[in-house]
Design an enzyme around this catalytic site. Structure first.
Site, mmCIF file in Angstrom:
data_model
loop_
_atom_site.group_PDB
_atom_site.id
_atom_site.type_symbol
_atom_site.label_atom_id
_atom_site.label_comp_id
_atom_site.label_asym_id
_atom_site.label_seq_id
_atom_site.Cartn_x
_atom_site.Cartn_y
_atom_site.Cartn_z
ATOM 1 N N TYR A 23 -12.362 -2.360 -3.547
ATOM 2 C CA TYR A 23 -12.858 -2.417 -2.172
ATOM 3 C C TYR A 23 -14.392 -2.402 -2.107
ATOM 4 O O TYR A 23 -14.959 -2.018 -1.085
ATOM 5 C CB TYR A 23 -12.283 -1.248 -1.367
ATOM 6 C CG TYR A 23 -10.859 -1.477 -0.882
ATOM 7 C CD1 TYR A 23 -10.512 -2.635 -0.193
ATOM 8 C CD2 TYR A 23 -9.856 -0.526 -1.088
ATOM 9 C CE1 TYR A 23 -9.214 -2.842 0.262
ATOM 10 C CE2 TYR A 23 -8.558 -0.729 -0.634
ATOM 11 C CZ TYR A 23 -8.244 -1.891 0.044
ATOM 12 O OH TYR A 23 -6.968 -2.095 0.508
ATOM 13 N N ARG B 45 2.639 -7.112 8.979
ATOM 14 C CA ARG B 45 1.944 -6.029 9.700
ATOM 15 C C ARG B 45 2.405 -5.946 11.153
ATOM 16 O O ARG B 45 2.462 -4.856 11.735
ATOM 17 C CB ARG B 45 0.437 -6.246 9.625
ATOM 18 C CG ARG B 45 -0.126 -5.966 8.232
ATOM 19 C CD ARG B 45 -1.477 -6.589 8.075
ATOM 20 N NE ARG B 45 -2.162 -6.224 6.848
ATOM 21 C CZ ARG B 45 -3.199 -6.887 6.363
ATOM 22 N NH1 ARG B 45 -3.667 -7.958 7.012
ATOM 23 N NH2 ARG B 45 -3.781 -6.506 5.251
ATOM 24 N N LYS C 159 0.828 -1.209 0.000
ATOM 25 C CA LYS C 159 0.000 0.000 0.000
ATOM 26 C C LYS C 159 0.868 1.267 0.000
ATOM 27 O O LYS C 159 2.086 1.182 0.213
ATOM 28 C CB LYS C 159 -0.928 -0.030 1.222
ATOM 29 C CG LYS C 159 -1.934 -1.191 1.195
ATOM 30 C CD LYS C 159 -2.904 -1.073 2.357
ATOM 31 C CE LYS C 159 -3.895 -2.213 2.371
ATOM 32 N NZ LYS C 159 -4.901 -2.054 3.442
ATOM 33 N N ARG D 24 -1.574 -14.716 3.679
ATOM 34 C CA ARG D 24 -2.372 -14.056 4.735
ATOM 35 C C ARG D 24 -1.693 -14.252 6.099
ATOM 36 O O ARG D 24 -1.655 -13.345 6.918
ATOM 37 C CB ARG D 24 -3.791 -14.625 4.766
ATOM 38 C CG ARG D 24 -4.576 -14.399 3.495
ATOM 39 C CD ARG D 24 -5.291 -13.095 3.428
ATOM 40 N NE ARG D 24 -6.293 -12.929 4.451
ATOM 41 C CZ ARG D 24 -7.026 -11.822 4.599
ATOM 42 N NH1 ARG D 24 -6.841 -10.794 3.778
ATOM 43 N NH2 ARG D 24 -7.927 -11.726 5.538
ATOM 44 N N HIS E 222 -1.948 -5.407 1.305
ATOM 45 C CA HIS E 222 -3.251 -6.050 1.089
ATOM 46 C C HIS E 222 -3.012 -7.413 0.450
ATOM 47 O O HIS E 222 -2.112 -7.559 -0.372
ATOM 48 C CB HIS E 222 -4.125 -5.213 0.143
ATOM 49 C CG HIS E 222 -5.330 -5.957 -0.340
ATOM 50 N ND1 HIS E 222 -6.501 -6.006 0.371
ATOM 51 C CD2 HIS E 222 -5.518 -6.740 -1.443
ATOM 52 C CE1 HIS E 222 -7.368 -6.777 -0.279
ATOM 53 N NE2 HIS E 222 -6.795 -7.234 -1.383
ATOM 54 N N PHE F 28 -15.703 3.568 7.104
ATOM 55 C CA PHE F 28 -14.347 3.982 6.728
ATOM 56 C C PHE F 28 -14.085 3.891 5.224
ATOM 57 O O PHE F 28 -12.953 4.084 4.771
ATOM 58 C CB PHE F 28 -13.298 3.175 7.505
ATOM 59 C CG PHE F 28 -13.389 1.676 7.310
ATOM 60 C CD1 PHE F 28 -12.809 1.048 6.228
ATOM 61 C CD2 PHE F 28 -14.057 0.894 8.252
ATOM 62 C CE1 PHE F 28 -12.893 -0.322 6.057
ATOM 63 C CE2 PHE F 28 -14.147 -0.488 8.090
ATOM 64 C CZ PHE F 28 -13.558 -1.093 6.979
ATOM 65 N N THR G 146 -5.323 -8.112 10.172
ATOM 66 C CA THR G 146 -5.598 -6.834 9.491
ATOM 67 C C THR G 146 -5.167 -5.633 10.327
ATOM 68 O O THR G 146 -4.548 -4.694 9.835
ATOM 69 C CB THR G 146 -7.115 -6.721 9.189
ATOM 70 O OG1 THR G 146 -7.487 -7.822 8.368
ATOM 71 C CG2 THR G 146 -7.445 -5.423 8.471
HETATM 72 P P1 CMP Z 1 -7.263 -4.615 3.521
HETATM 73 O O1 CMP Z 1 -6.773 -6.011 3.740
HETATM 74 O O2 CMP Z 1 -6.634 -3.845 2.410
HETATM 75 O O3 CMP Z 1 -8.842 -4.655 3.313
HETATM 76 C C1 CMP Z 1 -9.703 -3.625 3.716
HETATM 77 C C2 CMP Z 1 -8.988 -2.560 4.469
HETATM 78 O O4 CMP Z 1 -9.805 -1.701 5.209
HETATM 79 C C3 CMP Z 1 -8.068 -3.180 5.507
HETATM 80 O O5 CMP Z 1 -6.997 -3.815 4.875
HETATM 81 C C4 CMP Z 1 -7.738 -1.989 6.378
HETATM 82 O O6 CMP Z 1 -6.593 -1.298 5.941
HETATM 83 C C5 CMP Z 1 -8.956 -1.094 6.182
HETATM 84 N N1 CMP Z 1 -9.711 -0.942 7.428
HETATM 85 C C6 CMP Z 1 -10.278 -1.913 8.153
HETATM 86 N N2 CMP Z 1 -10.887 -1.376 9.243
HETATM 87 C C7 CMP Z 1 -10.677 -0.040 9.186
HETATM 88 C C8 CMP Z 1 -11.038 1.057 10.007
HETATM 89 N N3 CMP Z 1 -11.758 0.875 11.118
HETATM 90 N N4 CMP Z 1 -10.646 2.284 9.636
HETATM 91 C C9 CMP Z 1 -9.948 2.485 8.499
HETATM 92 N N5 CMP Z 1 -9.557 1.476 7.667
HETATM 93 C C10 CMP Z 1 -9.930 0.241 8.024
#
Ligand code: CMP
Length: 143
Positions: free
Chosen positions: A49, A102, A9, A85, A115, A57, A91
């Site tokens: 997304y 992460r 990202k 993963r 991601h 969000f 996440t």
């Molecule tokens: P990703 O795996 O790219 O898939 C969806 C993304 O949403 C996740 O990683 C996070 O970066 C983002 N995300 C999830 N929860 C929140 C949150 N509460 N606020 C902002 N971003 C979020």
């Protein structure tokens, strides 16, 4: 051969983590079959997304992923979707174990470095969104 879509990202690109992240997947034994440094349009971000469209969000997510270059990749190998993963970690970097990407490099959920597709169906969908078939290489004829 199983394939997955992974993407460093904008935060990971700006922090010079592309090499570190590619290195982890190479050392694990997976094969890189496609990669590009690119900017994501609003349209592509909203499609990628799409499943989060109703989340509070969503706007922040689209703004962030379009805010700077990303490094989009396709990797292949046995069980690569689940294994990647695991290597990425949870996440929310707060919950991600040390030793995961992460866990080692992230602090907050909105800027969680990488991601990765979460299922065979999303891998197929996401690879198709980011790559044309002729942008993926074929190692099967190596002698
Ligand atoms: P990703 O795996 O790219 O898939 C969806 C993304 O949403 C996740 O990683 C996070 O970066 C983002 N995300 C999830 N929860 C929140 C949150 N509460 N606020 C902002 N971003 C979020």
């Amino acid at each position: 051969m199983e394939k997955t879509f992974l993407m460093v990202k904008p935060d990971g690109v700006q922090r010079n983590l592309i090499g570190e992240i590619v290195s982890r997947f190479e050392k694990k034994g997976f094969q890189l079959v496609g990669a590009k440094l690119m900017s994501i349009s609003n349209e592509l971000a909203e499609e990628h997304y799409g499943e989060h469209k109703e989340r509070p969000f969503f706007g922040e997510l689209v703004d962030f992923i379009t805010s700077g270059p990303v490094f989009a990749m396709v990797w292949q190998g046995d069980n690569v979707i689940a294994s990647a993963r695991q290597m990425m970690g949870k996440t929310n970097p707060k919950d991600a174990a040390p030793g995961t990407i992460r866990g080692d490099f992230g602090l907050i959920v909105s800027k969680n470095v990488i991601h990765g597709s979460d299922s065979p169906a999303s891998a197929e969908r996401e690879i198709g969104l980011f790559f044309k078939e002729n942008e993926l290489v074929d190692y099967s004829k190596l002698v």
